[in-house]
Design a protein around this motif. Structure first.
Motif, short mmCIF file in Angstrom:
data_model
loop_
_atom_site.label_atom_id
_atom_site.label_comp_id
_atom_site.label_asym_id
_atom_site.label_seq_id
_atom_site.Cartn_x
_atom_site.Cartn_y
_atom_site.Cartn_z
N UNK A 1 0.82 -1.25 -0.18
CA UNK A 1 0.06 -0.05 -0.05
C UNK A 1 0.88 1.38 -0.04
N UNK A 2 0.35 2.33 -0.43
CA UNK A 2 0.91 3.64 -0.22
C UNK A 2 0.03 4.52 0.36
N UNK A 3 0.36 5.12 1.67
CA UNK A 3 -0.29 6.03 2.35
C UNK A 3 -1.77 5.36 2.58
N UNK A 4 -1.63 4.04 2.62
CA UNK A 4 -2.86 3.19 3.01
C UNK A 4 -3.80 3.01 1.82
N UNK A 5 -3.42 3.24 0.64
CA UNK A 5 -4.36 3.18 -0.75
C UNK A 5 -3.77 1.82 -1.29
N UNK A 6 -4.48 0.77 -1.40
CA UNK A 6 -4.02 -0.50 -2.13
C UNK A 6 -4.09 -0.45 -3.46
#
Length: 351
Positions: free
Chosen positions: A41-46
């Motif tokens: 994930x990146x900054x919580x974004x899958x």
């Protein structure tokens, strides 16, 4: 892997010559130990690992440290009014925890002194500039320490920041900042943990996360290229930016105006040039009372603008940075929603 050192190619020198050159230049030949961390994930974004840095939107706070540490002070030592000079009511750590990923710092410089006033911290200091005076917050180093601590504990976080203005705009203050900015960053980031990166326009977010080079730093024209050695910073000069004096309290609900401001920028579809949207209060009303209302309104309007991007009716690129006063959970939530939609959008429309 080895960090790259800018300059002539390595095959022009033997190892002894190269070591001598590094010593003469004062550049540390630092080795960063890679680990086995894999981006999920990146900054919580899958799904965002496969995207490029400019294919995501980073929720930002304007003058991020002004109000983050309580009272600010004029040079005289008198407390500055929060109504006029504060732009945030959460600490840097609280902003990070809620999802702020773009930090905006205007800076001044304070000489070393025996003074013990609350604002008197020698070196680069965060400032808020009004029409008649400048209010001093706390040191830049204090804010950087909070950012690094959070990022070291949250490996998927990718954060950007800019240092755009300095006050007073004198040669003396500029030269002091040129001399002290790099040592300030070095004293916080050192060689361990998260690091600034050069490669955010060339490599996917997965590279940034897995290599631990997750900080994108922009510097003003007066600083960029003037600091010693390999500072890993980009220039804020090559940026699309909406006007700073348009969205006052009386017209903060104005998505169509924002869309028009963006679409009429010359060359706006150059996708590797970041787009920053300024959305804050410019009226004479007290920012602390009107700011949160306008920020929540702006959050709804950003949905409209973002959907026009996704629908292909306005732009062939996204909004990268948004700056707002008195950031809120609703504001961050809207931008996270935009980022989740961007994963699917760019999967079908790769750059």
């Amino acid at each position: 892997y080895q960090r790259r050192v800018r300059g002539p190619s390595a095959n022009m020198f033997n190892s002894e010559t190269m070591i001598s050159l590094l010593v003469l230049l004062g550049v540390a030949a630092t080795t960063v130990i890679a680990d086995d961390y894999k981006c999920t994930t990146v900054n919580g974004i899958e799904g965002a690992c496969d995207l490029m840095f400019y294919q995501q939107t980073y929720a930002g706070s304007r003058l991020s440290g002004c109000g983050a540490y309580g009272s600010m002070y004029f040079w005289s030592g008198i407390s500055a009014t929060a109504c006029t000079y504060a732009t945030q009511d959460k600490t840097i750590t609280q902003q990070l925890q809620m999802g702020i990923r773009f930090f905006d710092f205007d800076v001044g410089y304070i000489h070393p002194s025996e003074e013990s006033l609350p604002y008197w911290e020698a070196g680069p200091v965060l400032v808020s500039v009004g029409s008649t005076a400048t209010a001093y917050s706390r040191s830049l180093k204090k804010a950087l320490l909070e950012i690094k601590t959070f990022m070291d504990a949250n490996r998927d976080s990718v954060v950007s920041m800019r240092i755009k203005r300095y006050y007073p705009q004198t040669t003396e203050i500029r030269d002091h900042l040129i001399r002290t900015l790099k040592p300030t960053f070095d004293s916080v980031f050192g060689d361990d943990g998260v690091q600034p990166t050069f490669y955010f326009t060339l490599k996917p977010l997965s590279y940034m996360v897995e290599s631990n080079e997750r900080m994108v730093l922009y510097l003003a024209r007066d600083f960029w290229g003037r600091l010693e050695s390999d500072f890993r910073a980009a220039s804020w000069t090559n940026v699309f930016e909406t006007p700073e004096n348009v969205y006052g309290y009386s017209n903060c609900h104005n998505p169509n105006q924002l869309s028009e401001d963006i679409v009429h920028m010359d060359g706006i579809n150059k996708r590797n040039v970041p787009l920053c949207v300024n959305w804050w209060i410019t009226s004479s009303q007290c920012v602390s009372s009107s700011g949160p209302v306008c920020t929540d309104t702006a959050a709804n309007d950003l949905k409209i603008v973002a959907q026009k991007v996704l629908d292909g009716t306005h732009l062939d690129r996204g909004v990268n940075f948004v700056l707002a006063d008195y950031v809120s959970d609703k504001y961050v939530g809207v931008i996270q929603e935009i980022n989740r939609k961007a994963v699917a959008y760019y999967k079908n429309r790769p750059w």
